[in-house]
Write an enzyme that holds these catalytic residues in place. Structure first.
Site: not given
Ligand code: NAD
Ligand code: LMR
Length: 332
Positions: A160, A188
């Site tokens: 962010d 977030h």
């Molecule tokens: P994704 O679905 O592509 O990948 C997530 C992975 O986690 C998958 O491979 C899944 O099999 C695995 N998984 C599920 N449960 C698990 C467990 N108990 N232990 C280990 N692995 C497990 O998702 P993504 O796009 O990589 O996003 C991951 C997370 O990050 C989501 O929650 C998303 O919302 C979050 N995110 C946060 C931010 C931020 O700025 N904080 C930014 C983007 C995404």
């Molecule tokens: C983001 O900010 O891109 C991630 O937290 C994914 C979402 O759910 O917005």
């Protein structure tokens, strides 16, 4: 003399962010070009084959800094002796959902992985929670891993922060590297408060306030804030997938600055344990402006908070308090 390798855990490593971040870590983007690493990757059974594929690609890329790869679905094995833990595993939100809609699935993962980290990671492990709802997952992890010092458990709001820098840079047509000291306060989520009141731009070696250069309070107080708050949703709408390369890159920025320090005169935003600074309830994982030195973050103190900002700081704190009780109701 060559440095000893640092063990870095990435959970959910077969997912989108995982696939983007592991080559960055192996190339030294996170810990520096002279720091060898051993990657630990944790997945779940349905993703085990894909995880093994990521391991094969890491071997094929022949990264000079990569001294070993552990790919496993066993949380204990994955957490063994790790120095840094990037917690990405979980379920991303889809179009039309708020981040807290993925709460029930994700907080129980964080409760379980808290114990594995507490028992098996290095005692000074630094933890970054990326998976959503990031602040509340980090809070659950902190509460179920009481032996890990609370200062070592953080969540990602650097994405962010970087988004806010990017918006200012686009608006003023200046390089993003010349913009600094925006702040993301709070969650977030769409209640976060992107604050430009202390941000500056350096042009021809002169540092000027962003408010003076933009000179458009309407844009700064409404459009800029909403764009940053809603950027995650806008990416999901455009890609039909949540942000991945920017999340991975920002996670590297977060750890790099935490471990190696923030540049002089610059702060960054991190979701950290609140000590009550700026009147924010103690114990929440809340995003503050921080500086880092010698592997420790400190909240920047003494910034003037006007009435507009005060309302926004409190609104996002209120949401975090509500998320906390929702998280506990999901766990019980
Ligand atoms: P994704 O679905 O592509 O990948 C997530 C992975 O986690 C998958 O491979 C899944 O099999 C695995 N998984 C599920 N449960 C698990 C467990 N108990 N232990 C280990 N692995 C497990 O998702 P993504 O796009 O990589 O996003 C991951 C997370 O990050 C989501 O929650 C998303 O919302 C979050 N995110 C946060 C931010 C931020 O700025 N904080 C930014 C983007 C995404
Ligand atoms: C983001 O900010 O891109 C991630 O937290 C994914 C979402 O759910 O917005």
């Amino acid at each position: 003399m060559a440095k000893n390798p640092v063990r870095v855990l990435v959970t959910g490593a077969a997912g989108q962010i995982g696939y983007a971040i592991v080559p960055m870590i192996a190339r030294g983007v996170m810990l520096g070009p002279d720091q060898p690493v051993i990657l630990h990757m944790l997945g779940i059974e349905p993703a085990a084959e894909a995880l093994n594929g990521v391991k094969m690609e890491l071997i094929d890329a022949a990264f000079p800094l990569l001294k070993g790869v552990v790919a496993t679905t066993d949380a204990q094995e994955a957490c063994k002796d790790v120095n840094i833990a990037i917690m990405v595993g979980g379920f991303p939100r889809k179009e039309g959902m708020e981040r807290k809609d993925v709460m029930s699935k994700n907080v129980s993962i964080y409760k379980a992985q808290a114990s594995a980290l507490e028992k098996h990671a290095a005692s000074d492990v630094k933890v970054l929670v990326v998976a959503n709802p990031a602040n509340t997952n980090a809070l659950i992890l902190k509460e179920y891993a009481p032996k890990i010092p609370e200062k070592n458990i953080t969540c990602l709001t650097r994405l962010d922060h970087n988004r806010a820098l990017g918006q200012i840079s686009e608006k003023l047509n200046v390089h993003v590297g010349d913009v600094k000291n925006v702040i993301i306060w709070g969650n977030h989520s769409s209640t976060q408060y992107p604050d430009v009141n202390h941000a500056t731009v350096t042009t021809s070696s002169e540092e000027k306030p962003v408010r003076e250069l933009v000179a458009n309070d309407q844009w700064l107080n409404i459009e800029f804030i909403t764009t940053v708050q809603q950027r995650g949703a806008a990416i999901i709408k455009a890609r039909k997938l949540s942000s991945a390369l920017s999340a991975a890159s920002s996670a590297c920025d977060h750890i790099r600055d935490w471990v190696l320090g923030t540049p002089k005169g610059t702060w960054v935003s991190m979701g950290v344990y609140s000590d009550g600074s700026y009147g924010i309830q103690k114990g929440l994982i809340y995003s503050f402006p921080v500086t880092c030195e010698k592997g420790q973050w400190s909240i920047v103190q003494g910034l003037k908070i006007d009435e507009f900002s005060r309302g926004k700081l409190d609104a996002t704190a209120k949401e975090l308090i509500e998320e906390k009780s929702l998280a506990y109701s999901c766990l019980n």
